[in-house]
Motif scaffolding. Structure first.
Motif, mmCIF file in Angstrom:
data_model
loop_
_atom_site.group_PDB
_atom_site.id
_atom_site.type_symbol
_atom_site.label_atom_id
_atom_site.label_comp_id
_atom_site.label_asym_id
_atom_site.label_seq_id
_atom_site.Cartn_x
_atom_site.Cartn_y
_atom_site.Cartn_z
ATOM 1 N N ALA A 97 0.862 -1.179 0.000
ATOM 2 C CA ALA A 97 0.000 0.000 0.000
ATOM 3 C C ALA A 97 0.902 1.233 0.000
ATOM 4 N N PRO A 98 0.946 1.980 -1.112
ATOM 5 C CA PRO A 98 1.737 3.212 -1.086
ATOM 6 C C PRO A 98 1.261 4.086 0.067
ATOM 7 N N VAL A 99 2.189 4.713 0.751
ATOM 8 C CA VAL A 99 1.867 5.414 1.992
ATOM 9 C C VAL A 99 0.813 6.501 1.775
ATOM 10 N N SER A 100 0.713 7.017 0.557
ATOM 11 C CA SER A 100 -0.268 8.086 0.314
ATOM 12 C C SER A 100 -1.636 7.549 -0.101
ATOM 13 N N ASP A 101 -1.756 6.241 -0.296
ATOM 14 C CA ASP A 101 -3.042 5.670 -0.697
ATOM 15 C C ASP A 101 -4.045 5.703 0.450
ATOM 16 N N SER A 102 -5.317 5.828 0.074
ATOM 17 C CA SER A 102 -6.380 5.735 1.062
ATOM 18 C C SER A 102 -6.446 4.287 1.583
ATOM 19 N N ILE A 103 -6.804 4.131 2.868
ATOM 20 C CA ILE A 103 -6.848 2.769 3.402
ATOM 21 C C ILE A 103 -8.040 1.972 2.841
ATOM 22 N N SER A 104 -8.906 2.662 2.108
ATOM 23 C CA SER A 104 -10.055 1.948 1.518
ATOM 24 C C SER A 104 -9.567 0.847 0.558
ATOM 25 N N LEU A 122 3.832 -0.730 3.817
ATOM 26 C CA LEU A 122 3.584 0.665 3.429
ATOM 27 C C LEU A 122 4.733 1.081 2.532
ATOM 28 N N SER A 123 4.461 1.224 1.235
ATOM 29 C CA SER A 123 5.554 1.476 0.293
ATOM 30 C C SER A 123 5.744 2.971 0.024
ATOM 31 N N LYS A 124 6.906 3.290 -0.549
ATOM 32 C CA LYS A 124 7.262 4.661 -0.951
ATOM 33 C C LYS A 124 7.235 5.637 0.224
ATOM 34 N N ILE A 125 7.701 5.184 1.405
ATOM 35 C CA ILE A 125 7.625 6.076 2.572
ATOM 36 C C ILE A 125 8.572 7.268 2.450
ATOM 37 N N ASP A 126 9.497 7.219 1.462
ATOM 38 C CA ASP A 126 10.367 8.378 1.230
ATOM 39 C C ASP A 126 9.582 9.580 0.693
ATOM 40 N N THR A 127 8.317 9.359 0.270
ATOM 41 C CA THR A 127 7.560 10.459 -0.328
ATOM 42 C C THR A 127 6.794 11.280 0.718
ATOM 43 N N VAL A 128 6.857 10.873 1.987
ATOM 44 C CA VAL A 128 6.159 11.646 3.039
ATOM 45 C C VAL A 128 7.099 11.894 4.218
ATOM 46 N N ASP A 129 6.725 12.866 5.081
ATOM 47 C CA ASP A 129 7.542 13.085 6.280
ATOM 48 C C ASP A 129 7.102 12.118 7.381
ATOM 49 N N ASN A 130 7.862 12.133 8.459
ATOM 50 C CA ASN A 130 7.623 11.175 9.540
ATOM 51 C C ASN A 130 6.235 11.301 10.153
ATOM 52 N N GLY A 131 5.769 12.549 10.273
ATOM 53 C CA GLY A 131 4.444 12.800 10.843
ATOM 54 C C GLY A 131 3.372 12.105 10.031
ATOM 55 N N LYS A 132 3.453 12.259 8.707
ATOM 56 C CA LYS A 132 2.451 11.650 7.809
ATOM 57 C C LYS A 132 2.516 10.126 7.905
ATOM 58 N N LEU A 133 3.736 9.598 8.009
ATOM 59 C CA LEU A 133 3.911 8.146 8.099
ATOM 60 C C LEU A 133 3.228 7.621 9.362
ATOM 61 N N LEU A 134 3.457 8.313 10.473
ATOM 62 C CA LEU A 134 2.864 7.863 11.734
ATOM 63 C C LEU A 134 1.336 7.945 11.680
ATOM 64 N N GLN A 135 0.849 9.007 11.032
ATOM 65 C CA GLN A 135 -0.601 9.160 10.867
ATOM 66 C C GLN A 135 -1.190 7.970 10.112
ATOM 67 N N LYS A 136 -0.486 7.593 9.039
ATOM 68 C CA LYS A 136 -0.967 6.496 8.205
ATOM 69 C C LYS A 136 -0.941 5.178 8.984
ATOM 70 N N ILE A 137 0.152 4.958 9.718
ATOM 71 C CA ILE A 137 0.244 3.729 10.519
ATOM 72 C C ILE A 137 -0.923 3.675 11.507
ATOM 73 N N ALA A 138 -1.273 4.828 12.086
ATOM 74 C CA ALA A 138 -2.379 4.874 13.051
ATOM 75 C C ALA A 138 -3.699 4.520 12.367
ATOM 76 N N GLN A 139 -3.839 4.937 11.092
ATOM 77 C CA GLN A 139 -5.088 4.615 10.379
ATOM 78 C C GLN A 139 -5.246 3.112 10.153
ATOM 79 N N TYR A 140 -4.107 2.418 10.003
ATOM 80 C CA TYR A 140 -4.181 0.963 9.787
ATOM 81 C C TYR A 140 -4.303 0.183 11.106
ATOM 82 N N ALA A 141 -4.017 0.855 12.219
ATOM 83 C CA ALA A 141 -3.963 0.154 13.511
ATOM 84 C C ALA A 141 -5.231 -0.661 13.827
ATOM 85 N N PRO A 142 -6.429 -0.154 13.497
ATOM 86 C CA PRO A 142 -7.628 -0.948 13.807
ATOM 87 C C PRO A 142 -7.642 -2.319 13.113
ATOM 88 N N TYR A 143 -6.790 -2.484 12.089
ATOM 89 C CA TYR A 143 -6.760 -3.762 11.362
ATOM 90 C C TYR A 143 -5.617 -4.666 11.814
#
Ligand SMILES: Nc1nc2c(ncn2[C@@H]2O[C@H](COP(=O)(O)OP(=O)(O)OP(=O)(O)O)[C@@H](O)[C@H]2O)c(=O)[nH]1
Ligand SMILES: [Mg+2]
Length: 299
Positions: A97-104, A122-143
């Motif tokens: 899942a590219p890090v910028s993709d929606s979790i849908s 989570l692929s292509k994490i070089d395209t976002v900053d650390n804050g965005k990466l952590l946000q995305k990881i949090a979105q996947y946490a329920p799964y």
């Protein structure tokens, strides 16, 4: 196969995700050789392709797949089937899942994955900053109950290789090696060369031509250290043939030169490449033609 093998586990790992997620790039990086074509344009990979990577006591057979994507055209239906077959036949899935993709898209994947074990990359994490990466990881946490591990990856920055290989090896079932231990892929040179010529087409011409063209290797002869290859690029329309050839043959020459360099880099041999262009109207919608080009629906 050697009787002294240290391999005690082996299995198939389907690498799936949306078009352009970075699947083929990831596999080239894991295997340490550029074997598969990659492109900034989506829908590059059309067929399953095996990459064989030993790690610790496991022989891991990664299967590259076309991006999960629905389209009416017969060639695209074949591509979707390829990905679904790989999912059906594997011991483990890597979902990219590219890090910028929606979790849908991940939620959609969960519906087709038949409850199979998977790693979420989570692929292509070089395209976002650390804050965005952590946000995305949090979105996947329920799964977190659904996946075996969540691994941030960047091929560009060289992040994630060891984690992917060790988490994957852990999931492999007990087995003797399933393939010879010193090969990287089961594909032959004809097939690998075909794909690299397609890569050059994807990189050198735009609009619909990459999607409405394919490559047939007509002749492949090894002579000493030289591989002599003749190939035909098949397109749908006369106008596409004109564009591919270009003014005074310039475009075809550029495609040929870049393809040759990719082929030489992959094989470590000198390559002599001759390219032709042919029109076959409707090939991508015709089952028999698709079979002739190696897209076998029954395979
Ligand atoms: N920034 C960045 N780009 C990447 C990374 N990995 C792959 N890419 C780029 O993403 C694009 C798509 O890569 P591919 O490997 O062809 O993607 P794919 O998932 O195999 O695509 P399909 O075969 O079309 O399904 C290419 O332009 C790659 O260079 C990465 O880690 N970081
Ligand atoms: Mg690909």
């Amino acid at each position: 196969m050697s009787a002294e093998t240290s391999i005690t586990k082996a299995g198939f790992v389907a690498v799936v995700g949306r078009p352009n997620a970075g699947k083929s790039t990831l596999l080239n990086w894991l295997v340490g050789e550029k074997l598969a074509m990659v492109s900034h344009k989506a829908n590059a990979t059309r067929k399953r392709m095996k990459f064989i990577i030993p790690h610790q006591e496991a022989q891991i057979i990664f299967v590259d797949t076309p991006g999960l994507h629905h389209q009416e055209k017969l060639l695209n239906q074949f591509m979707l089937q390829e990905a679904l077959k790989a999912i059906g036949d594997c011991d483990l899935i890597l979902f990219l899942a590219p890090v910028s993709d929606s979790i849908s898209h991940y939620e959609e994947f969960l519906r087709v994955s038949e409850g199979k074990k998977h790693l979420l990359l989570l692929s292509k994490i070089d395209t976002v900053d650390n804050g965005k990466l952590l946000q995305k990881i949090a979105q996947y946490a329920p799964y977190a109950e659904s996946y075996e591990a969540l691994i941030p990856v960047s091929v560009k920055k060289g992040v994630g290789k060891e984690a992917i290989l060790s988490e994957t090896a852990k999931q492999m079932p007990p087995s003797p090696p399933l393939f010879e231990e010193d090969i990287l892929t089961t594909e032959n040179f004809r097939q690998l060369y075909k794909e690299l010529i397609r890569e050059s087409i994807f990189e050198n011409v735009s609009d619909e031509i990459p999607y409405e063209s394919d490559v047939v290797i007509d002749k492949f002869e090894e002579e000493g250290g030289l591989d002599k290859v003749s190939a035909t690029i098949v397109v749908e329309k006369d106008s596409q043939k004109g564009v591919l050839i270009g003014k005074g043959g310039a475009t075809l020459q550029r495609i040929g030169k870049e393809a040759r360099l990719l082929m030489e880099e992959m094989s470590g041999k000198k390559v002599f490449l001759k390219l032709f262009v042919k029109v076959q109207k409707g090939w991508s919608k015709d089952k028999k033609r698709l079979m002739d080009f190696g897209y076998d629906f029954e395979d």
